[in-house]
Design a protein around this motif. Structure first.
Motif, PDB file in Angstrom:
ATOM      1  N   MET A 102       1.586  15.570  -6.091  1.00 50.42           N
ATOM      2  CA  MET A 102       2.531  14.576  -5.621  1.00 50.42           C
ATOM      3  C   MET A 102       2.378  14.444  -4.112  1.00 50.42           C
ATOM      4  O   MET A 102       2.396  15.434  -3.405  1.00 50.42           O
ATOM      5  CB  MET A 102       3.938  15.035  -5.994  1.00 50.42           C
ATOM      6  N   THR A 103       2.232  13.268  -3.636  1.00 47.69           N
ATOM      7  CA  THR A 103       2.000  13.076  -2.208  1.00 47.69           C
ATOM      8  C   THR A 103       3.249  12.643  -1.449  1.00 47.69           C
ATOM      9  O   THR A 103       3.184  12.414  -0.247  1.00 47.69           O
ATOM     10  CB  THR A 103       0.905  12.025  -1.974  1.00 47.69           C
ATOM     11  N   GLU A 104       4.363  12.510  -2.125  1.00 46.70           N
ATOM     12  CA  GLU A 104       5.635  12.135  -1.482  1.00 46.70           C
ATOM     13  C   GLU A 104       5.529  10.824  -0.716  1.00 46.70           C
ATOM     14  O   GLU A 104       6.053  10.686   0.378  1.00 46.70           O
ATOM     15  CB  GLU A 104       6.119  13.264  -0.564  1.00 46.70           C
ATOM     16  N   THR A 105       4.834   9.853  -1.290  1.00 49.15           N
ATOM     17  CA  THR A 105       4.724   8.539  -0.652  1.00 49.15           C
ATOM     18  C   THR A 105       5.184   7.436  -1.602  1.00 49.15           C
ATOM     19  O   THR A 105       4.674   6.317  -1.567  1.00 49.15           O
ATOM     20  CB  THR A 105       3.274   8.273  -0.218  1.00 49.15           C
ATOM     21  N   GLN A 106       6.181   7.728  -2.413  1.00 49.97           N
ATOM     22  CA  GLN A 106       6.679   6.744  -3.360  1.00 49.97           C
ATOM     23  C   GLN A 106       7.327   5.555  -2.645  1.00 49.97           C
ATOM     24  O   GLN A 106       7.363   4.456  -3.189  1.00 49.97           O
ATOM     25  CB  GLN A 106       7.695   7.376  -4.319  1.00 49.97           C
ATOM     26  N   HIS A 107       7.830   5.775  -1.437  1.00 56.11           N
ATOM     27  CA  HIS A 107       8.455   4.682  -0.700  1.00 56.11           C
ATOM     28  C   HIS A 107       7.439   3.595  -0.359  1.00 56.11           C
ATOM     29  O   HIS A 107       7.778   2.416  -0.321  1.00 56.11           O
ATOM     30  CB  HIS A 107       9.141   5.210   0.561  1.00 56.11           C
ATOM     31  N   ILE A 108       6.196   3.974  -0.157  1.00 53.17           N
ATOM     32  CA  ILE A 108       5.148   2.989   0.117  1.00 53.17           C
ATOM     33  C   ILE A 108       4.886   2.157  -1.134  1.00 53.17           C
ATOM     34  O   ILE A 108       4.766   0.932  -1.071  1.00 53.17           O
ATOM     35  CB  ILE A 108       3.861   3.680   0.600  1.00 53.17           C
ATOM     36  N   MET A 109       4.827   2.820  -2.283  1.00 56.85           N
ATOM     37  CA  MET A 109       4.612   2.107  -3.540  1.00 56.85           C
ATOM     38  C   MET A 109       5.783   1.180  -3.848  1.00 56.85           C
ATOM     39  O   MET A 109       5.587   0.058  -4.322  1.00 56.85           O
ATOM     40  CB  MET A 109       4.416   3.120  -4.678  1.00 56.85           C
ATOM     41  N   LEU A 110       6.998   1.618  -3.573  1.00 50.75           N
ATOM     42  CA  LEU A 110       8.173   0.779  -3.805  1.00 50.75           C
ATOM     43  C   LEU A 110       8.128  -0.465  -2.925  1.00 50.75           C
ATOM     44  O   LEU A 110       8.394  -1.581  -3.395  1.00 50.75           O
ATOM     45  CB  LEU A 110       9.452   1.570  -3.541  1.00 50.75           C
ATOM     46  N   ALA A 111       7.793  -0.294  -1.655  1.00 52.28           N
ATOM     47  CA  ALA A 111       7.706  -1.443  -0.753  1.00 52.28           C
ATOM     48  C   ALA A 111       6.641  -2.430  -1.227  1.00 52.28           C
ATOM     49  O   ALA A 111       6.859  -3.649  -1.228  1.00 52.28           O
ATOM     50  CB  ALA A 111       7.413  -0.968   0.666  1.00 52.28           C
ATOM     51  N   HIS A 112       5.490  -1.914  -1.647  1.00 51.53           N
ATOM     52  CA  HIS A 112       4.434  -2.796  -2.142  1.00 51.53           C
ATOM     53  C   HIS A 112       4.865  -3.494  -3.418  1.00 51.53           C
ATOM     54  O   HIS A 112       4.582  -4.680  -3.605  1.00 51.53           O
ATOM     55  CB  HIS A 112       3.135  -2.023  -2.370  1.00 51.53           C
ATOM     56  N   ALA A 113       5.560  -2.804  -4.302  1.00 52.92           N
ATOM     57  CA  ALA A 113       6.013  -3.416  -5.552  1.00 52.92           C
ATOM     58  C   ALA A 113       7.006  -4.547  -5.289  1.00 52.92           C
ATOM     59  O   ALA A 113       6.959  -5.584  -5.957  1.00 52.92           O
ATOM     60  CB  ALA A 113       6.649  -2.364  -6.448  1.00 52.92           C
ATOM     61  N   VAL A 114       7.879  -4.363  -4.313  1.00 46.18           N
ATOM     62  CA  VAL A 114       8.841  -5.415  -3.978  1.00 46.18           C
ATOM     63  C   VAL A 114       8.103  -6.641  -3.429  1.00 46.18           C
ATOM     64  O   VAL A 114       8.366  -7.777  -3.841  1.00 46.18           O
ATOM     65  CB  VAL A 114       9.887  -4.887  -2.969  1.00 46.18           C
ATOM     66  N   VAL A 115       7.166  -6.411  -2.516  1.00 41.14           N
ATOM     67  CA  VAL A 115       6.390  -7.526  -1.961  1.00 41.14           C
ATOM     68  C   VAL A 115       5.565  -8.195  -3.060  1.00 41.14           C
ATOM     69  O   VAL A 115       5.482  -9.429  -3.132  1.00 41.14           O
ATOM     70  CB  VAL A 115       5.481  -7.033  -0.809  1.00 41.14           C
ATOM     71  N   TYR A 116       4.966  -7.396  -3.940  1.00 42.46           N
ATOM     72  CA  TYR A 116       4.130  -7.924  -5.021  1.00 42.46           C
ATOM     73  C   TYR A 116       4.947  -8.779  -5.986  1.00 42.46           C
ATOM     74  O   TYR A 116       4.423  -9.680  -6.630  1.00 42.46           O
ATOM     75  CB  TYR A 116       3.471  -6.762  -5.768  1.00 42.46           C
ATOM     76  N   THR A 117       6.237  -8.509  -6.094  1.00 38.78           N
ATOM     77  CA  THR A 117       7.113  -9.297  -6.955  1.00 38.78           C
ATOM     78  C   THR A 117       7.633 -10.539  -6.237  1.00 38.78           C
ATOM     79  O   THR A 117       7.675 -11.627  -6.808  1.00 38.78           O
ATOM     80  CB  THR A 117       8.299  -8.444  -7.427  1.00 38.78           C
ATOM     81  N   VAL A 118       8.018 -10.386  -4.986  1.00 34.44           N
ATOM     82  CA  VAL A 118       8.660 -11.477  -4.252  1.00 34.44           C
ATOM     83  C   VAL A 118       7.673 -12.588  -3.875  1.00 34.44           C
ATOM     84  O   VAL A 118       8.024 -13.774  -3.965  1.00 34.44           O
ATOM     85  CB  VAL A 118       9.367 -10.917  -2.996  1.00 34.44           C
ATOM     86  N   VAL A 119       6.480 -12.224  -3.473  1.00 39.17           N
ATOM     87  CA  VAL A 119       5.524 -13.229  -2.989  1.00 39.17           C
ATOM     88  C   VAL A 119       5.189 -14.272  -4.061  1.00 39.17           C
ATOM     89  O   VAL A 119       5.339 -15.481  -3.815  1.00 39.17           O
ATOM     90  CB  VAL A 119       4.252 -12.563  -2.418  1.00 39.17           C
TER      91      VAL A 119
END
Length: 74
Positions: free
Chosen positions: A1-18
């Motif tokens: 586990m790299t403890e970078t889930q916040h980066i994935m969450l931010a990308h998922a939000v952008v990937y949905t909104v755009v």
């Protein structure tokens, strides 16, 4: 586990909104609109690949290792 889930969450939000915002704001031919959305999603996937490579490189260099002693409750 790299403890970078916040980066994935931010990308998922952008990937949905755009794509949804592009479909909402673009006017005209549906084929042209889908071409724009497809190019935008392809660009977002390239960004995701870069993020994945960045996180894996950080993990391989040992910057994102989780301290096992701090995660185990005694």
């Amino acid at each position: 586990m790299t403890e970078t889930q916040h980066i994935m969450l931010a990308h998922a939000v952008v990937y949905t909104v755009v794509p949804l915002s592009l479909l909402y704001f673009l006017q005209g031919d549906i084929v042209a609109n889908m071409a724009v959305v497809s190019w935008a999603m392809a660009g977002l996937l390239i960004i995701f690949i870069v993020l994945a490579l960045w996180v894996s490189r950080r993990f391989d260099r040992g910057r994102d290792t989780v301290d096992k002693a701090s995660t185990v409750e005694s």
